[in-house]
Design a protein around this motif. Sequence first.
Motif, PDB file in Angstrom:
ATOM      1  N   HIS B  78      -1.189  -3.924  -2.353  1.00 36.40           N
ATOM      2  CA  HIS B  78      -0.394  -2.918  -1.643  1.00 36.40           C
ATOM      3  C   HIS B  78       1.095  -3.132  -1.900  1.00 36.40           C
ATOM      4  O   HIS B  78       1.818  -2.205  -2.273  1.00 36.40           O
ATOM      5  N   GLU B  82       3.876  -0.932  -4.077  1.00 35.61           N
ATOM      6  CA  GLU B  82       5.079  -0.381  -3.439  1.00 35.61           C
ATOM      7  C   GLU B  82       6.324  -0.722  -4.257  1.00 35.61           C
ATOM      8  O   GLU B  82       7.215   0.109  -4.428  1.00 35.61           O
ATOM      9  N   HIS B  97       4.314   4.143   1.331  1.00 40.57           N
ATOM     10  CA  HIS B  97       3.219   3.476   2.038  1.00 40.57           C
ATOM     11  C   HIS B  97       1.855   4.169   1.853  1.00 40.57           C
ATOM     12  O   HIS B  97       0.856   3.528   1.541  1.00 40.57           O
ATOM     13  N   HIS B 127      10.083  -3.208   1.734  1.00 43.05           N
ATOM     14  CA  HIS B 127      10.367  -3.301   3.173  1.00 43.05           C
ATOM     15  C   HIS B 127      10.676  -4.726   3.595  1.00 43.05           C
ATOM     16  O   HIS B 127      10.760  -5.030   4.778  1.00 43.05           O
ATOM     17  N   HIS B 163       6.829   0.778   9.446  1.00 41.85           N
ATOM     18  CA  HIS B 163       6.932   1.382   8.125  1.00 41.85           C
ATOM     19  C   HIS B 163       6.860   2.901   8.117  1.00 41.85           C
ATOM     20  O   HIS B 163       6.694   3.510   7.062  1.00 41.85           O
TER      21      HIS B 163
HETATM   22 MN    MN Z   1       3.097  -0.337   3.202  1.00 38.32          MN
END
Ligand code: MN
Lengths: 220, 220
Positions: B78, B82, B97, B127, B163
């Motif tokens: 993940h 991103e 996301h 993030h 997020h």
């Molecule tokens: Mn995410």
Amino acid sequence: MTSFTEENYLKIIYKLSAETNSEVSTNAVAELTQTKAASVSDMLRKLSDKQLVNYQKYQGVTLTAEGERVALSVIRKHRLWEVFLVAKLGFNWDEVHDIAEQLEHIDSEELVAKLDEFLGFPKFDPHGDPIPDHNGRMPVLGYQNLSEIEVGKNVLMVGVSEHSSAFLQYLDKTGLILGAGITILELNEFDKSLSISISSGNAIFISHEVAKNILVIEQK
Amino acid sequence: MTSFTEENYLKIIYKLSAETNSEVSTNAVAELTQTKAASVSDMLRKLSDKQLVNYQKYQGVTLTAEGERVALSVIRKHRLWEVFLVAKLGFNWDEVHDIAEQLEHIDSEELVAKLDEFLGFPKFDPHGDPIPDHNGRMPVLGYQNLSEIEVGKNVLMVGVSEHSSAFLQYLDKTGLILGAGITILELNEFDKSLSISISSGNAIFISHEVAKNILVIEQK
DNA sequence: AAGAATTTTTAGATTAATCTAAAAAAACAA
DNA sequence: TTGTTTTTTTAGATTAATCTAAAAATTCTT
Ligand SMILES: [Mn+2]
Ligand SMILES: [Mn+2]
Ligand SMILES: [Mn+2]
Ligand SMILES: [Mn+2]
């Protein structure tokens, strides 16, 4: 809207339709989806209810305009991801198909648009297959199979019609890569095998089966 | 081996476990998976049968070593995706996301390894979240919430713990981006809201809710 | 144009993931 | 400690995608 599974059916119906230019049979779909004819019948009724295919029992199936739009979108994504894997991540052309089979179902229009731009708006995937544009338009290409070319002619290798790892690795080993110039030296009548010379150097011998799966254009 | 759905359960159990350092309740999982408690009970029994979680009826659930390995692998994917979306494709941090929620389930170890290399082995996602290495190891970071910092202190903004697109867009608008230096000017006792000044220029006013979701480290 | 062979569809099950409603267990409170 | 509330589990359905076996339709072959 359309599930992973439905997208795979549509893609397969598209491919079979393009090959035969007519209705696709239940058994043909079953073979490519690796399912049984009974499962295909069920799915065709479902896709028909969703207006993605034209289907009358026992009459075979074709895509509707909307079904074709979905199929081309999946094919576009598959081929763009294959370009990414080869051009950016350094995969070999024989390693990318299975990964692209997964990536082709990622659902995001912005992602596709940005990926396309990042790759420089490629027109062909690593196997020489044309990439549909964002409207689903794909050029009609005058490709021929190497098996159809006359002895003595010079051709340029521009694609392959078989994507298995085994086949692509064989091509790598023999020097048959996209962009190679090929001259037909000799045709053996009894099994249609060919002696060819490759621009990069050596002359080699290939079977009819191999020649059938190499796409070329004639050189003047 | 593990389905898309199972992976999401494992990831959510991992996150809840990390937050509370103890067993996770059925209801807590139901809330994050957006399903009902009854569905969670069924799935926990199934994950337990597969040895991915430790689960005794009514006693809550924790991950087994193998379950944690799977969860960390999904989280690693993940976060790497991103980074790709922001650093290579030009997405903003508030747009990635949902796309990463899909990409995190693509199954190919070589793909992850090559993507990691292509991105230059990043240690943090857009993030500020740390990216587990290929062995599933993730650094323990001494991040604090901006809401816990004393008046007068200078801190560096290094991450966010919420997020949502709405929150991230609000931060963009106010100039609160990763790397910003922040000084706490004043704390309003009654609602814990803060006046802060940002290194990039202006002084602004933020609610406790916002401050709670900004991760910082103290500056000497 | 029958009869045989093949293809396709239907009938009835199965598995994964979900739901609602009801039952059971645990936690809270007087 | 005993009732009340909350949480969790079970029971029984549902939907998507698949299967095998049997029935039906189509196509091929004399
Ligand atoms: Mn995410
Ligand atoms: Mn492919
Ligand atoms: Mn390809
Ligand atoms: Mn993130």
